[in-house]
Design an enzyme around this catalytic site. Structure first.
Site, PDB file in Angstrom:
ATOM      1  N   GLU A 185      39.687  25.958  30.588  1.00  0.00           N
ATOM      2  CA  GLU A 185      40.724  26.244  31.726  1.00  0.00           C
ATOM      3  C   GLU A 185      41.200  24.843  32.147  1.00  0.00           C
ATOM      4  OE1 GLU A 185      39.678  29.263  34.309  1.00  0.00           O
ATOM      5  OE2 GLU A 185      41.187  29.110  35.525  1.00  0.00           O
ATOM      6  N   GLU A 199      32.541  26.321  42.283  1.00  0.00           N
ATOM      7  CA  GLU A 199      33.429  27.097  42.405  1.00  0.00           C
ATOM      8  C   GLU A 199      33.143  28.407  43.315  1.00  0.00           C
ATOM      9  OE1 GLU A 199      34.600  28.280  38.544  1.00  0.00           O
ATOM     10  OE2 GLU A 199      36.430  29.161  39.261  1.00  0.00           O
TER      11      GLU A 199
HETATM   12  C1  RAM Z   1      40.016  30.401  38.405  1.00  0.00           C
HETATM   13  C2  RAM Z   1      39.725  29.268  39.327  1.00  0.00           C
HETATM   14  C3  RAM Z   1      40.682  28.792  40.150  1.00  0.00           C
HETATM   15  C4  RAM Z   1      41.594  29.880  40.972  1.00  0.00           C
HETATM   16  C5  RAM Z   1      41.717  31.148  40.094  1.00  0.00           C
HETATM   17  C6  RAM Z   1      42.421  32.090  40.656  1.00  0.00           C
HETATM   18  O1  RAM Z   1      40.617  30.001  37.472  1.00  0.00           O
HETATM   19  O2  RAM Z   1      38.764  29.638  40.176  1.00  0.00           O
HETATM   20  O3  RAM Z   1      40.345  27.823  40.890  1.00  0.00           O
HETATM   21  O4  RAM Z   1      42.599  29.360  41.511  1.00  0.00           O
HETATM   22  O5  RAM Z   1      40.725  31.594  39.239  1.00  0.00           O
END
Ligand code: RAM
Length: 925
Positions: free
Chosen positions: A507, A780
């Site tokens: 990602e 996260e």
């Molecule tokens: C994931 C990650 C990112 C967030 C999005 C919505 O890709 O957690 O940080 O902003 O989701």
């Protein structure tokens, strides 16, 4: 009247505490210091701005404090001209206290131009300083027409041949020999790539400080270019310029989560400009005379997947003039298009900033060892490894171990493995060039099995955008300090040319919502204004004409809708950057984009209630929904979207006011009032209970932090929020949108004691919970991992994510209590929040005026507060709740109500606890 009191008190303070006043001389025996250009460049080479902005700081002087009453800036094309007759610009004496963002008013600077500049100032007594030491600016190539070079590529990558994914993922190597027959005065290399490049002159890597340049911008609109001074690298007679390029973010796997998106052909663009001593000039530009091959040692390169190096393909001497490139082919060329802007890089590149050594080595089986660096981080390792001829070495990466095994599930499809195939037995030296990894552990397999793995086989090169981290907070509590350190690592790991959401899985995108949460905390912690301002430019470029802002910047095809709380970066970032820096240019540059985003919000609203889609309070703990929907939390989507609609309108209205757009300001203020009313009436009943969706902490946090309920109802809303916190045993129940608002909202409610409770919570969900479970960065998810349950099985689980690092803002604004009372800290509020949980705290922040420092320490019932107020600013100290000034020790007799107004200087105050003061129960809890 008030003003007069202020003056008399502050003069008293300056005299009594600092002990003396500014020395009276004919001239000040000092000069301005820390001169900067634009968003923080020092003597830039390859600068981007035709009308640069200048900043400086007043020096600290022993004899008291300085306040600037006027300045003078001079610019010239030579040192001599600067001294005798500045030919570019002489501002003359300008009566002003500004020490930052002063815009150049001479003829716009031109491509390649080098100028010399200096500044002097006058103090509050009208005394003139000496001139600052002279600084330089050298411009890059400012427009496409400066480029005579062509984009070049290996013939095998010609788009007409429809090259395969494999071909496009194979790095290309270039060479151009040339001769120089007279003495050189200077030489500059202007260079960039569609992809990422390394460039060498006569074997020397002139780009060696830089990693994966030019970095990542919206490539269809703008590609950044780098400038290198290569005067020293050139020889008389035989020379060669050589380069290698790979796909990077341009043509590699980026989002999409596909195995197959090495789609476009990477290209190099290089222009070496030589000026001879006799004044003549020569340009060696990438063109059809260059040669290329794809038969070099790096056989494959990808950001997500890693690099494959094959020693069989090494080309000894290919970077030197004498190499025989007979087997290489002529390159193909493509014209520089007018539509893609080539512009000098606006912020410092990713670089290797520090090196870590393993803290342990474990041989897991013969020929396989795991190296633990003790720290989750980003970059590539350097290996010096015993190998066996023909036996491939594999280098794998992991952020964590699970039951002693490598845990790579959270990398998802990112292969993140480097390979090295040796042609002979012995020791190899290898460092991957065209990839990066997020990791703490490295597993190396395939080395010479007869050797015992040793920690000195490998070191880790930590890479991130070259921004200074201030390391400007410490306290008496080790876990709080660890949290600060983890937030620092979350910052540096994810500031990788753009702000990333994660540095390791498939990602690694510039998510806008994460930026909203972390922009201000990161500015307190690092010199990152240039980094953010450059990314905001990319955001503006990606915004469509109807105001739509993609979820992540730069945009690549993957998720094509937008979200409230994310796209609002268009309005939130400019305002927060302005608040911290005082640089009005960021508002001017962003205003049209801010207005367009407000228009987009309008198009998603019915009446004044928004129905914009949203990720919601992302990753809120204990959500009601199960499965994928759980990620979006429990707070009503429309409530969230309406709150951000109001927020964006508010930021834009404030900007309109600042820019003197009176009509806009009025219209936006009216709109804001209407949304606010609709918000109050739609989502809450008369008793201020949430009527849509669940009653959540975030619903009340948004209402309070964004001022969306009437003043007289605020106390009731604060009570509701506190009741929800109490119902969860004082644990937060917030995700990406609610968490950034917790601390300030509780502080404003007079309950900093509750902020401390949240920060010092040891159990899930909390910050310390991650530390108790071994975190060396911020995660996260609140429960990304636990010693008991192992890894959160959710596919999206980065162990290195900056969003929840948002709490560091309160380390400054709450614990130390430092806050800008005016944009750019010209006026500072200092309101330390005292707690029984800490005995000592120390920190600082380099404001545009100079460094503000605060420390406090406690002994029984007394509190010592030390403060340094930078030159050229004023500060108001709010006396901590529950304390009163100890007159005898502090030498300040008359606080004005609960505050002290101060001029620049060093101060020390003593306070004593006063239980008769209302509110004192909070400071002691
Ligand atoms: C994931 C990650 C990112 C967030 C999005 C919505 O890709 O957690 O940080 O902003 O989701």
């Amino acid at each position: 009247m008030k003003f007069i009191i202020f003056i008399s008190i502050t003069l008293l303070v300056v005299q009594l505490i600092s002990g003396c006043s500014t020395k009276k001389n004919d001239t000040l025996n000092v000069h301005p210091v820390k001169l900067k250009v634009g968003e923080g460049f020092v003597n830039p080479l390859g600068y981007y701005e035709k009308e640069p902005r200048f900043s400086w700081k007043l020096p600290s002087i022993d004899s008291g404090s300085l306040t600037q009453s006027a300045y003078q800036i001079q610019l010239a094309t030579s040192l001599k001209q600067l001294r005798f007759s500045p030919d570019k610009w002489d501002s003359g004496k300008i009566v002003s206290s500004s020490t930052s963002w002063v815009t150049y008013k001479g003829h716009p600077l031109r491509s390649r131009e080098k100028v010399f500049w200096r500044v002097r100032v006058w103090d509050q007594l009208g005394e003139m300083s000496e001139w600052s030491p002279t600084q330089t600016i050298e411009m890059g190539l400012l427009q496409n027409s400066d480029w005579v070079a062509k984009w070049i590529g290996a013939a095998t990558t010609d788009t007409h041949l429809a090259p395969s994914q494999e071909v496009l993922a194979t790095p290309q190597y270039f060479r151009k020999p040339f001769t120089i027959s007279s003495e050189i005065q200077k030489a500059r290399l202007y260079v960039t790539a569609k992809g990422v490049f390394k460039v060498f002159i006569n074997g020397e890597d002139v780009s060696k400080a830089d990693v994966l340049t030019p970095g990542w911008t919206p490539y269809q609109q703008r590609i950044e270019t780098l400038t290198y001074d290569v005067t020293r690298q050139l020889n008389l007679y035989e020379n060669v310029i050589s380069s290698s390029i790979a796909g990077g973010w341009y043509s590699g796997r980026v989002a999409g989560l596909l195995d197959t998106d090495h789609k476009q052909s990477p290209r190099l663009l290089a222009q070496l400009e030589i000026t001879y001593v006799d004044g003549s000039k020569e340009v060696i530009a990438s063109d059809g005379t260059w040669k290329a091959t794809q038969e070099g040692p790096i056989r494959f390169a990808s950001n997500y997947d890693g690099e494959r190096y094959d020693q069989n393909y090494e080309m000894p001497g290919w970077k030197t003039p004498s190499y025989n490139d007979g087997s290489w082919s002529k390159v193909i060329t493509e014209d520089v298009l007018q539509s893609i802007h080539l512009r000098p890089k606006r912020h410092l590149p990713v670089r290797e900033i520090e090196t870590l050594n393993p803290v342990s080595v474990t041989q897991t089986k013969p020929g396989t060892a795991v190296f633990d660096f003790g720290q989750n981080m980003v970059g590539v390792p350097s290996l010096s490894l015993p190998v066996t001829k023909g036996k491939q070495v594999a280098i794998r990466y992991a952020e964590a171990l699970h039951k002693g095994e490598f845990y790579t599930e959270n990398y998802r499809s990112a292969h993140s493995t480097d390979y090295y195939l040796p042609v002979k037995s012995g020791v190899i030296n290898y460092k991957p060039t065209f990839t990066f990894h997020g990791y703490r552990y490295v597993e190396v397999s395939g080395f010479d099995e007869t050797k015992i793995p040793n920690a000195n086989w490998i070191s880790a090169n930590v890479q991130h955008s070259d921004i200074e981290l201030y390391k400007n907070f410490t306290s008496s509590n080790a876990k709080l300090n660890k949290l600060f350190e983890n937030i620092n690592w979350g910052l540096k790991s994810n500031f990788f040319d753009i702000p990333l959401d994660c540095p390791q899985r498939d990602e690694r995108l510039g998510w806008t919502g994460d930026a909203n949460a972390f922009v201000t905390p990161s500015l307190y912690m690092s010199d990152s204004y240039g980094f953010w301002s450059a990314w905001l430019k990319s955001l503006r470029e990606e915004q469509t004409v109807d105001g739509f802002v993609p979820l992540y910047i730069p945009y690549v095809k993957w998720i094509d809708w937008t979200s409230s709380g994310w796209g609002d970066a268009a309005t939130i970032l400019p305002w927060e950057l302005y608040t911290m820096t005082g640089d009005v240019k960021i508002l001017e540059d962003s205003y049209a984009s801010m207005k367009a985003w407000v228009e987009y919000h309008k198009s998603e609203a019915k009446g004044y209630v928004s129905h914009m889609k949203t990720f919601g309070d992302w990753l809120q703990p204990y959500p009601e929904a199960e499965g994928k929907g759980a990620n979006r939390g429990d707070t009503d989507f429309s409530l969230i979207s309406t709150a951000f609609f109001a927020r964006s309108v508010e930021m834009t209205a404030k900007t309109a006011k600042e820019l003197n757009k009176v009509r806009d300001y009025k219209a936006l203020s009216v709109l804001h009032a209407k949304i606010t009313k609709a918000f109050r009436d739609t989502f809450f009943d008369s008793g201020l209970n949430v009527t849509k969706g669940k009653s959540t902490q975030t619903a009340y946090l948004l209402s309070l932090a964004y001022n969306l309920i009437p003043e007289n109802e605020r106390p009731q809303a604060q009570e509701k929020l506190i009741a929800l916190l109490e119902a969860s045993d004082m644990h937060l129940r917030t995700g990406f949108l609610g968490t950034p608002l917790l601390a300030e909202t509780l502080q404003n409610a007079g309950r900093s004691d509750l902020v401390y409770e949240l920060i010092f919570k040891e159990t899930y969900p909390s910050w310390f919970y991650s530390i108790n479970n071994g975190a060396t960065t911020t995660w996260e998810r609140w429960n990304s991992y636990s010693s008991e349950d192992g890894f959160n099985p959710q596919g999206m689980n980065s162990l290195n994510h900056y969003a929840y690092g948002t709490i560091s803002k309160w380390f400054y604004e709450g614990i130390l209590g430092i806050k800008p009372a005016k944009p750019g800290f010209k006026e500072i509020t200092i309101a330390p929040q005292i707690t029984t949980k800490l005995d000592f705290v120390e920190g600082s922040y380099p404001t545009p005026q100079g460094e503000v420092k605060v420390s406090w320490s406690k002994e029984k019932s007394s509190l010592k507060l030390k403060v340094v107020i930078p030159n050229n600013s004023t500060a108001k100290i709010i006396i901590p709740v529950g304390y009163k000034l100890d007159d005898a020790k502090s030498a300040v007799s008359k606080p004005i109500s609960n505050s002290l107004n101060l001029l620049p200087g060093n101060y020390q105050f003593h306070f004593i606890a006063d239980s008769s003061i209302k509110g004192s129960k909070h400071f002691a809890s």
